[in-house]
Design a protein around this motif. Structure first.
Motif, short mmCIF file in Angstrom:
data_model
loop_
_atom_site.label_atom_id
_atom_site.label_comp_id
_atom_site.label_asym_id
_atom_site.label_seq_id
_atom_site.Cartn_x
_atom_site.Cartn_y
_atom_site.Cartn_z
N THR A 173 9.21 -5.13 -0.16
CA THR A 173 8.43 -6.02 -1.02
C THR A 173 9.24 -6.29 -2.29
O THR A 173 10.23 -5.60 -2.57
CB THR A 173 7.06 -5.41 -1.42
OG1 THR A 173 7.29 -4.16 -2.10
CG2 THR A 173 6.19 -5.15 -0.20
N ASN A 174 8.78 -7.28 -3.06
CA ASN A 174 9.54 -7.69 -4.25
C ASN A 174 9.41 -6.72 -5.42
O ASN A 174 10.32 -6.57 -6.22
CB ASN A 174 9.11 -9.08 -4.72
CG ASN A 174 9.66 -10.17 -3.80
OD1 ASN A 174 10.72 -9.99 -3.21
ND2 ASN A 174 8.93 -11.25 -3.66
N ASP A 175 8.23 -6.11 -5.56
CA ASP A 175 8.04 -5.16 -6.65
C ASP A 175 7.00 -4.12 -6.23
O ASP A 175 6.47 -4.18 -5.10
CB ASP A 175 7.63 -5.87 -7.96
CG ASP A 175 6.31 -6.64 -7.82
OD1 ASP A 175 5.70 -6.59 -6.73
OD2 ASP A 175 5.91 -7.29 -8.80
N ALA A 176 6.69 -3.18 -7.11
CA ALA A 176 5.79 -2.09 -6.74
C ALA A 176 4.35 -2.56 -6.50
O ALA A 176 3.76 -2.24 -5.47
CB ALA A 176 5.86 -1.01 -7.82
N PRO A 177 3.73 -3.34 -7.42
CA PRO A 177 2.34 -3.73 -7.19
C PRO A 177 2.11 -4.52 -5.90
O PRO A 177 1.06 -4.39 -5.27
CB PRO A 177 2.01 -4.58 -8.43
CG PRO A 177 2.94 -4.11 -9.49
CD PRO A 177 4.20 -3.77 -8.75
N SER A 178 3.08 -5.34 -5.49
CA SER A 178 2.87 -6.15 -4.28
C SER A 178 2.91 -5.32 -3.00
O SER A 178 2.58 -5.80 -1.92
CB SER A 178 3.89 -7.29 -4.20
OG SER A 178 5.20 -6.80 -4.27
N SER A 179 3.30 -4.03 -3.10
CA SER A 179 3.28 -3.14 -1.93
C SER A 179 1.85 -2.91 -1.44
O SER A 179 1.62 -2.71 -0.25
CB SER A 179 3.92 -1.79 -2.27
OG SER A 179 5.25 -1.98 -2.65
N ILE A 180 0.89 -2.93 -2.37
CA ILE A 180 -0.51 -2.72 -1.98
C ILE A 180 -0.95 -3.86 -1.07
O ILE A 180 -1.57 -3.63 -0.02
CB ILE A 180 -1.43 -2.64 -3.24
CG1 ILE A 180 -0.99 -1.49 -4.17
CG2 ILE A 180 -2.88 -2.49 -2.83
CD1 ILE A 180 -1.09 -0.11 -3.58
N ALA A 181 -0.64 -5.10 -1.45
CA ALA A 181 -1.00 -6.26 -0.63
C ALA A 181 -0.33 -6.17 0.75
O ALA A 181 -0.94 -6.52 1.76
CB ALA A 181 -0.58 -7.55 -1.34
N ARG A 182 0.92 -5.67 0.78
CA ARG A 182 1.64 -5.54 2.05
C ARG A 182 0.94 -4.53 2.97
O ARG A 182 0.78 -4.77 4.17
CB ARG A 182 3.08 -5.09 1.76
CG ARG A 182 3.90 -4.78 2.99
CD ARG A 182 4.46 -6.03 3.63
NE ARG A 182 5.25 -5.71 4.81
CZ ARG A 182 4.95 -6.10 6.04
NH1 ARG A 182 3.89 -6.84 6.28
NH2 ARG A 182 5.72 -5.77 7.06
N LEU A 183 0.49 -3.41 2.42
CA LEU A 183 -0.21 -2.40 3.22
C LEU A 183 -1.54 -2.93 3.74
O LEU A 183 -1.95 -2.65 4.87
CB LEU A 183 -0.42 -1.12 2.40
CG LEU A 183 0.85 -0.33 2.06
CD1 LEU A 183 0.56 0.77 1.06
CD2 LEU A 183 1.48 0.27 3.32
N LEU A 184 -2.22 -3.73 2.89
CA LEU A 184 -3.48 -4.35 3.33
C LEU A 184 -3.22 -5.34 4.46
O LEU A 184 -3.98 -5.42 5.43
CB LEU A 184 -4.18 -5.04 2.15
CG LEU A 184 -4.76 -4.11 1.07
CD1 LEU A 184 -5.15 -4.91 -0.17
CD2 LEU A 184 -5.96 -3.34 1.60
N ASP A 185 -2.12 -6.11 4.34
CA ASP A 185 -1.74 -7.07 5.39
C ASP A 185 -1.48 -6.36 6.72
O ASP A 185 -1.73 -6.92 7.78
CB ASP A 185 -0.46 -7.84 4.99
CG ASP A 185 -0.74 -8.86 3.90
OD1 ASP A 185 -1.93 -9.16 3.68
OD2 ASP A 185 0.22 -9.32 3.26
N LEU A 186 -0.93 -5.14 6.65
CA LEU A 186 -0.66 -4.40 7.88
C LEU A 186 -1.94 -3.92 8.56
O LEU A 186 -1.91 -3.49 9.71
CB LEU A 186 0.23 -3.18 7.58
CG LEU A 186 1.70 -3.46 7.27
CD1 LEU A 186 2.42 -2.17 6.87
CD2 LEU A 186 2.42 -4.08 8.46
N GLY A 187 -3.07 -3.98 7.81
CA GLY A 187 -4.35 -3.60 8.41
C GLY A 187 -4.92 -2.28 7.92
O GLY A 187 -5.91 -1.79 8.46
#
Length: 620
Positions: A472-486
């Protein structure tokens, strides 16, 4: 006399490296260059050679007799396994550079300052480029009649170079010790081995009969012809030269790329690709086949991708090359990832973190359970950071297991598993088996899908500490990535302890570092005005032999550390956007990648261009 508790034994696997040798205040080429270490200089070598190390250091004025006696008593209590010099260093009485100077003097090696030494051509011609560059040995004088040669080495342990010169050329060798950086720089300057040897080998490639047969053959080359071409002397020489040069220049990747009318060879150094002198395009199949032979791959298979590994020892250092072969329109593209175990620094203290960042990361990796994620693009140093964390946690009381694709570095004491999708040995399958292996700490190479994420969460909830990476581009956007994974928000908040985002920026070469005043346009790229930087200093590298005229040498990390507290967890459960999470993190004092980059610029370590290239403008 200070006798506080000390631990003379170094941590397992640590390496001190070769320290710089102090320069002689006289600047002379023949004097003992130990004068800078002690105001009165050091005694003649004849008085130090062969003496016990304690006596040598006492004569040099580095320690008192009482301090040597104390160290000897300490050595007796611990047994003879710990060298006296190392004990004196760990007691704080001497520095590493003092020990190196003393060990060299003990062996009878004179210390020399190379800054004003004129090296004659006959001395350079007397030692072949390959020996000079591989063994890091610099000839400074040579008498043809008596075969007397004087060489300068970076380390007093480099006896292999002297042995080779004596046995291969019957030289009468006098060895001296010089500053490692000076030795390196002068070898590069005087030998320029790559350019001369490349031209020579490229000439041989054009004359070789077995290679001429490859012209215009395209895909119709039979196996016997390919084998003969791959085994030809010029192809072997070329591959060896390319590998030596890449390792010497600390390249991370070597690319062999076939195109319609040309064949390119490129290195990636400090994250940037540099093109080399290209060989004739028709020898592309021979080069690809030679690399495949070295990596134990199938040279008859030219239609499918292949992966392999080559293990080498260069300059007494173990080097692993990870090989990938990819069929393209015009032949096979080969990329070798250079994994230099001697060059990589698996130590949290040496990754470039600031003091507060180091404290936060140490707190994270010593949690009893939970998930710690390191995020960033490919090549941003995530694996090195995680390996450094494992190295710090690696002790007999802790069981560490990794699942990686691929395993990059072998770490003693860590159980490492390689993902092999062709036999369904996936991250998920390894992770399930891992949990039955009674681990304390688990490293998952990458969270790629919902299955891997769910098993990592399950491992964390059952009392394990889990390390992993994301893109991911930065630390906060990792949360959105984990949510996207389900993953469910409540599982994320129950398990994630912290997220570290990172980038690598090139460091300014210390040899040609120059202060300058940046233009207004440059400052605008960082969203700064002239009044914002009053009193700040800016630097860049002019380019020199030391950095191949790039102005940069080495890289450092920029870090963004997001720690989750109860309020942040509430925000995540409420599906707060990435912008809201980023703003909340900044309120809690999180330093963004861009802010970390600015501090590195103000410290004079990197440039505006590097920070702009590697970090995003801040939103919100």
């Amino acid at each position: 006399m200070a006798s506080a508790p000390v631990t003379p034994n170094r941590p397992a696997g640590s390496s001190a490296g070769t320290p710089s040798v102090p320069k002689s205040p006289t600047g002379g080429g023949n004097g003992v260059a130990g004068g800078a270490a002690t105001p009165g200089g050091i005694p003649p070598i004849s008085e130090l050679q062969g003496r016990p190390i304690g006596r040598v250091l006492t004569k040099m004025g580095k320690v008192t007799r009482e301090q040597v006696v104390e160290a000897l008593n300490f050595q007796k209590s611990r047994g003879k396994g710990v060298p006296l010099g190392r004990i004196l260093m760990d007691l704080g009485y001497i520095k590493e550079v003092d020990l190196n100077v003393a060990l060299a003097a003990q062996k009878g090696y004179e210390l020399i300052d190379l800054s004003s030494v004129n090296i004659p051509k006959e001395a350079i011609d007397a030692v072949p480029a390959q020996i000079a560059t591989t063994h890091k040995v610099l000839p400074i004088s040579y008498d043809k009649a008596s075969k007397k040669i004087t060489v300068v080495m970076a380390s007093q342990e480099n006896f292999q170079a002297i042995d080779q010169l004596r046995s291969l050329f019957q030289y009468n060798v006098t060895a001296k010790i010089g500053d490692p950086d000076q030795v390196d720089r002068l070898i590069q300057k005087h030998y320029n081995a790559a350019a001369d040897n490349f031209s020579e080998v490229l000439g041989e490639l054009g004359k070789e009969d077995s290679l001429k047969d490859l012209k215009g053959r395209g895909e119709s080359i039979d196996l016997e012809t390919i084998k003969e071409a791959a085994d030809s002397n010029p192809v072997r020489k070329l591959i060896n030269l390319v590998l030596l040069q890449a390792i010497k220049d600390k390249a991370s990747d070597i690319h062999f790329e076939p195109f319609e009318d040309e064949f390119k060879m490129r290195y990636r150094i400090d994250g940037v690709l540099y093109e080399m002198m290209p060989p004739p395009s028709h020898i592309a199949p021979a080069i690809a086949s030679r690399v495949k032979v070295m990596a134990n791959l199938d040279i008859a298979e030219r239609r499918l991708p292949q992966d392999g590994r080559i293990e080498l020892t260069v300059n007494n250092q173990p080097i692993d090359l990870r090989v990938n072969v990819l069929p393209t329109m015009f032949g096979e593209s080969v990329v070798m990832r250079v994994l230099d175990r001697g060059n990589v620094s698996l130590d949290l203290d040496r990754l470039g973190m600031r003091e507060d960042e180091l404290t936060s990361v140490r707190q994270l990796i010593h949690k009893p359970n939970g998930i710690v994620i390191v995020t960033g693009p490919t090549g941003s140093g995530k694996t090195t950071t995680l390996y450094s964390a494992l190295r710090e946690l690696n002790d007999p009381s802790t069981k560490l297991i990794t699942a990686e694709d691929p395993v990059e570095y072998d770490i003693d004491g860590v159980v490492q598993c390689q993902v092999r999708s062709e036999i369904e040995m996936t991250f998920g399958r390894i992770l399930r088996a891992m949990l039955r292996q009674d681990p304390d700490v688990i490293l998952v190479g990458e969270i790629r899908d919902k299955e891997t994420a769910e098993i990592a969460v399950q491992a964390s909830l059952t009392g394990h500490l889990v390390f992993s990476t994301l893109h991911t581009n930065d630390a906060p956007s990792s949360i959105a990535r984990l949510l996207d994974l389900g993953l469910e928000p409540f599982l994320i908040t129950a398990t994630i302890e912290g997220i570290v985002a990172q980038r690598l920026v090139r460091k300014i070469c210390s040899n040609c570092k120059t202060e300058y005043t940046p233009a207004e346009e440059q400052l605008m790229e960082l969203e700064l005005r002239t009044e914002d930087v009053v009193g700040k200093k800016f630097f860049y590298g002019k380019g020199c032999d030391n950095c191949n005229n790039t102005g940069y040498r080495g890289r450092m990390g920029l870090y963004e550390i997001m720690l989750l507290d109860d309020d942040m967890r509430d925000q995540i459960v409420k599906h707060a956007s990435t912008q809201v999470l980023r703003a909340e993190c900044r309120k809690r004092g999180m330093r963004t990648l861009r802010q970390g980059g600015l501090l590195a610029i103000y410290d004079g370590v990197t440039t505006i261009e590097e920070v702009v290239r590697e970090t995003l403008m801040e939103e919100g």
